[in-house]
Every structure is written in structure tokens, then in C-alpha cells.
Design a protein around this motif. Structure first.
Motif, PDB file in Angstrom:
ATOM      1  N   LYS A   1       0.987  -1.151  -0.048  1.00  0.00           N
ATOM      2  CA  LYS A   1      -0.105  -0.147   0.097  1.00  0.00           C
ATOM      3  C   LYS A   1       0.772   1.290  -0.074  1.00  0.00           C
ATOM      4  CE  LYS A   1      -3.820  -2.227   2.377  1.00  0.00           C
ATOM      5  NZ  LYS A   1      -4.486  -2.533   3.759  1.00  0.00           N
ATOM      6  N   LEU A   2       2.223   1.249   0.257  1.00  0.00           N
ATOM      7  CA  LEU A   2       3.176   2.348   0.118  1.00  0.00           C
ATOM      8  C   LEU A   2       3.244   2.909  -1.256  1.00  0.00           C
ATOM      9  CD1 LEU A   2       5.772   0.881   2.408  1.00  0.00           C
ATOM     10  CD2 LEU A   2       4.251   2.611   3.283  1.00  0.00           C
ATOM     11  N   PRO A   3       3.081   4.326  -1.305  1.00  0.00           N
ATOM     12  CA  PRO A   3       2.850   4.692  -2.870  1.00  0.00           C
ATOM     13  C   PRO A   3       4.247   4.289  -3.575  1.00  0.00           C
ATOM     14  CG  PRO A   3       2.554   6.259  -1.032  1.00  0.00           C
ATOM     15  CD  PRO A   3       2.806   5.143  -0.318  1.00  0.00           C
ATOM     16  N   LEU A   4       5.366   4.288  -3.028  1.00  0.00           N
ATOM     17  CA  LEU A   4       6.646   4.058  -4.138  1.00  0.00           C
ATOM     18  C   LEU A   4       6.490   2.471  -4.374  1.00  0.00           C
ATOM     19  CD1 LEU A   4       9.396   4.712  -5.180  1.00  0.00           C
ATOM     20  CD2 LEU A   4      10.437   4.038  -2.743  1.00  0.00           C
ATOM     21  N   ILE A   5       5.999   1.598  -3.392  1.00  0.00           N
ATOM     22  CA  ILE A   5       5.860   0.227  -3.615  1.00  0.00           C
ATOM     23  C   ILE A   5       4.994   0.057  -4.744  1.00  0.00           C
ATOM     24  CG2 ILE A   5       5.309  -2.102  -2.890  1.00  0.00           C
ATOM     25  CD1 ILE A   5       8.028  -0.821  -1.814  1.00  0.00           C
ATOM     26  N   GLN A   6       3.818   0.592  -4.636  1.00  0.00           N
ATOM     27  CA  GLN A   6       2.893   0.888  -5.631  1.00  0.00           C
ATOM     28  C   GLN A   6       3.119   1.334  -7.019  1.00  0.00           C
ATOM     29  OE1 GLN A   6      -0.682   3.130  -4.031  1.00  0.00           O
ATOM     30  NE2 GLN A   6      -1.542   1.538  -3.227  1.00  0.00           N
ATOM     31  N   LYS A   7       3.730   2.287  -7.016  1.00  0.00           N
ATOM     32  CA  LYS A   7       4.281   2.685  -8.383  1.00  0.00           C
ATOM     33  C   LYS A   7       5.509   1.671  -9.011  1.00  0.00           C
ATOM     34  CE  LYS A   7       7.183   6.392 -10.348  1.00  0.00           C
ATOM     35  NZ  LYS A   7       8.211   7.688  -9.862  1.00  0.00           N
ATOM     36  N   THR A   8       6.189   1.228  -8.011  1.00  0.00           N
ATOM     37  CA  THR A   8       7.202   0.082  -8.556  1.00  0.00           C
ATOM     38  C   THR A   8       6.596  -1.104  -9.205  1.00  0.00           C
ATOM     39  OG1 THR A   8       8.716   0.676  -6.786  1.00  0.00           O
ATOM     40  CG2 THR A   8       8.919  -1.570  -7.595  1.00  0.00           C
ATOM     41  N   ILE A   9       5.547  -1.596  -8.187  1.00  0.00           N
ATOM     42  CA  ILE A   9       4.569  -2.720  -8.938  1.00  0.00           C
ATOM     43  C   ILE A   9       3.575  -2.392 -10.316  1.00  0.00           C
ATOM     44  CG2 ILE A   9       2.403  -4.233  -8.464  1.00  0.00           C
ATOM     45  CD1 ILE A   9       3.513  -4.362  -5.477  1.00  0.00           C
TER      46      ILE A   9
ATOM     47  N   LEU B   1       8.694  -9.497  -8.650  1.00  0.00           N
ATOM     48  CA  LEU B   1       9.644  -8.216  -8.606  1.00  0.00           C
ATOM     49  C   LEU B   1      11.036  -8.758  -8.237  1.00  0.00           C
ATOM     50  CD1 LEU B   1       7.918  -5.445  -6.421  1.00  0.00           C
ATOM     51  CD2 LEU B   1       8.250  -5.396  -8.951  1.00  0.00           C
ATOM     52  N   GLU B   2      11.320  -9.757  -7.424  1.00  0.00           N
ATOM     53  CA  GLU B   2      12.464 -10.427  -7.078  1.00  0.00           C
ATOM     54  C   GLU B   2      12.958 -10.888  -8.443  1.00  0.00           C
ATOM     55  OE1 GLU B   2      14.130 -13.334  -3.921  1.00  0.00           O
ATOM     56  OE2 GLU B   2      12.527 -13.966  -4.950  1.00  0.00           O
ATOM     57  N   ARG B   3      12.103 -11.420  -9.398  1.00  0.00           N
ATOM     58  CA  ARG B   3      12.580 -11.893 -10.750  1.00  0.00           C
ATOM     59  C   ARG B   3      13.250 -11.028 -11.693  1.00  0.00           C
ATOM     60  NH1 ARG B   3      11.593 -16.866 -12.759  1.00  0.00           N
ATOM     61  NH2 ARG B   3      12.441 -17.681 -10.689  1.00  0.00           N
ATOM     62  N   LEU B   4      12.281  -9.763 -11.687  1.00  0.00           N
ATOM     63  CA  LEU B   4      12.728  -8.914 -12.337  1.00  0.00           C
ATOM     64  C   LEU B   4      14.118  -8.270 -11.856  1.00  0.00           C
ATOM     65  CD1 LEU B   4       9.338  -6.919 -12.904  1.00  0.00           C
ATOM     66  CD2 LEU B   4      10.636  -8.185 -14.568  1.00  0.00           C
ATOM     67  N   TYR B   5      14.318  -7.945 -10.572  1.00  0.00           N
ATOM     68  CA  TYR B   5      15.608  -7.620  -9.941  1.00  0.00           C
ATOM     69  C   TYR B   5      16.575  -8.524 -10.615  1.00  0.00           C
ATOM     70  CZ  TYR B   5      19.179  -5.861  -6.842  1.00  0.00           C
ATOM     71  OH  TYR B   5      20.337  -5.404  -6.436  1.00  0.00           O
ATOM     72  N   GLU B   6      16.404  -9.992 -10.412  1.00  0.00           N
ATOM     73  CA  GLU B   6      17.519 -10.838 -10.719  1.00  0.00           C
ATOM     74  C   GLU B   6      18.036 -10.663 -12.330  1.00  0.00           C
ATOM     75  OE1 GLU B   6      16.067 -14.840 -10.262  1.00  0.00           O
ATOM     76  OE2 GLU B   6      15.944 -14.718  -8.289  1.00  0.00           O
ATOM     77  N   LYS B   7      16.834 -10.308 -13.035  1.00  0.00           N
ATOM     78  CA  LYS B   7      17.030 -10.517 -14.675  1.00  0.00           C
ATOM     79  C   LYS B   7      17.299  -8.908 -15.088  1.00  0.00           C
ATOM     80  CE  LYS B   7      17.016 -14.831 -14.881  1.00  0.00           C
ATOM     81  NZ  LYS B   7      18.157 -15.463 -14.932  1.00  0.00           N
ATOM     82  N   LYS B   8      17.302  -8.207 -14.319  1.00  0.00           N
ATOM     83  CA  LYS B   8      17.318  -6.641 -14.920  1.00  0.00           C
ATOM     84  C   LYS B   8      18.387  -6.352 -15.935  1.00  0.00           C
ATOM     85  CE  LYS B   8      19.969  -4.212 -11.196  1.00  0.00           C
ATOM     86  NZ  LYS B   8      19.922  -2.840 -10.312  1.00  0.00           N
ATOM     87  N   GLU B   9      19.778  -6.784 -15.810  1.00  0.00           N
ATOM     88  CA  GLU B   9      20.648  -6.596 -16.693  1.00  0.00           C
ATOM     89  C   GLU B   9      20.481  -7.263 -17.922  1.00  0.00           C
ATOM     90  OE1 GLU B   9      23.029  -4.140 -16.479  1.00  0.00           O
ATOM     91  OE2 GLU B   9      22.297  -3.764 -14.320  1.00  0.00           O
TER      92      GLU B   9
END
Length: 146
Positions: free
Chosen positions: A52-60, A104-112
Motif C-alpha cells: 500500500k506504500l506509494p513508492l511500492i505501488q508505483k514500482t509494482i 519483482l525479485e525475478r525482475l531484479y535478478e534479470k534486470k541486466e
């Protein structure tokens, strides 16, 4: 006293399965000897609050946009697989909140790898790279906060 830990990662966590797993232990110990049973099901509520946090909502929201775009087009999906070694970006689990955070964790793993894909010659030649949603996807992937 701590009695036992069970790795239930291979089970679908339903009330029935939780009861089945716990019932056998309670029977073994004796119902009269059990004061409290602690499970990790509460962690989903914590994730819901964090979500529910705004930054987390934006990230999702950004992640959903990226994943939706990628999975909506066969050309981007077929391009994705070699860049992620065949791993999917979305990791489905029982609750929506846990799915969001594991994805999100998978996206972080594969971001590069995703950055390489969306800046590759193959992507640049793809007509989707010139469409509005394609350009928005590139912005998500190349921004420093991705």
C-alpha cells in the motif's frame, strides 16, 4: 518448546493442507500438550501492508506494465527467453501480494538481461520498439531506479 519445522514449499497452502500437516504433529504430541501453533501465513498480511506504500505501488505498477507488454506480444516473449535463460518473469503463488513481490525479485535478478534485450539490435529492429507502449517499456527498463 520448538518441536518441528516443515518445508511446505511444494504444497499449495490451503486451510485443509495446513490442517493436515498440523494435525499429525498435534496427534503425536498430544492435544493437551499444545499451547500454540505458529505458521508463516501472517507474512502475506505484511506484504499486503507494504504493497500500500506509494513508492511500492508505483514500482509494482511499472513491473506490471513491463511484464504485461512483454507477455502480450509473441515477438517480445520469444526474444525474452534466451535473455532470461528460459526463466519466466512472473512467479505465481497463492496470494496476489506474494506473486507481486516474487515477480519483482525475478525482475531484479534479470534486470541486466532485460536491459540488454530492450537495447539489442533485435529489439531496435522490432516494430514494437517504435510504438508508444514499447517506448514506455524501454523507459522503465533503462531508468536507474529499475
Amino acid at each position: 518448546m520448538f518441536f518441528k519445522s516443515i518445508d511446505a514449499s511444494d504444497y499449495v497452502k490451503t486451510d485443509e493442507k495446513n490442517f493436515e500437516l498440523l494435525d499429525g504433529i498435534v496427534e503425536k504430541i498430544g492435544e493437551q500438550n499444545v499451547v500454540q501453533v505458529v505458521t508463516n501465513n501472517g507474512s502475506n498480511y505484511v506484504l499486503a501492508d507494504i504493497g500500500k506504500l506509494p513508492l511500492i505501488q508505483k514500482t509494482i505498477k511499472s513491473a506490471i506494465s513491463l511484464v504485461s507488454f512483454t507477455y502480450s506480444h509473441s515477438s517480445t516473449l520469444s526474444m525474452l527467453r534466451p535473455f532470461t535463460n528460459g526463466k519466466e518473469l512472473v512467479r505465481h503463488v497463492v496470494t496476489r501480494f506474494a506473486t507481486s513481490f516474487l515477480s519483482l525479485e525475478r525482475l531484479y535478478e534479470k534486470k541486466e538481461n532485460l536491459r540488454r534485450m530492450f537495447t539489442s539490435d533485435e529489439w531496435v529492429k522490432n516494430k514494437l520498439s517504435r510504438e508508444a507502449k514499447g517506448r514506455e517499456t524501454i523507459k522503465i527498463v533503462i531508468r536507474p531506479s529499475f
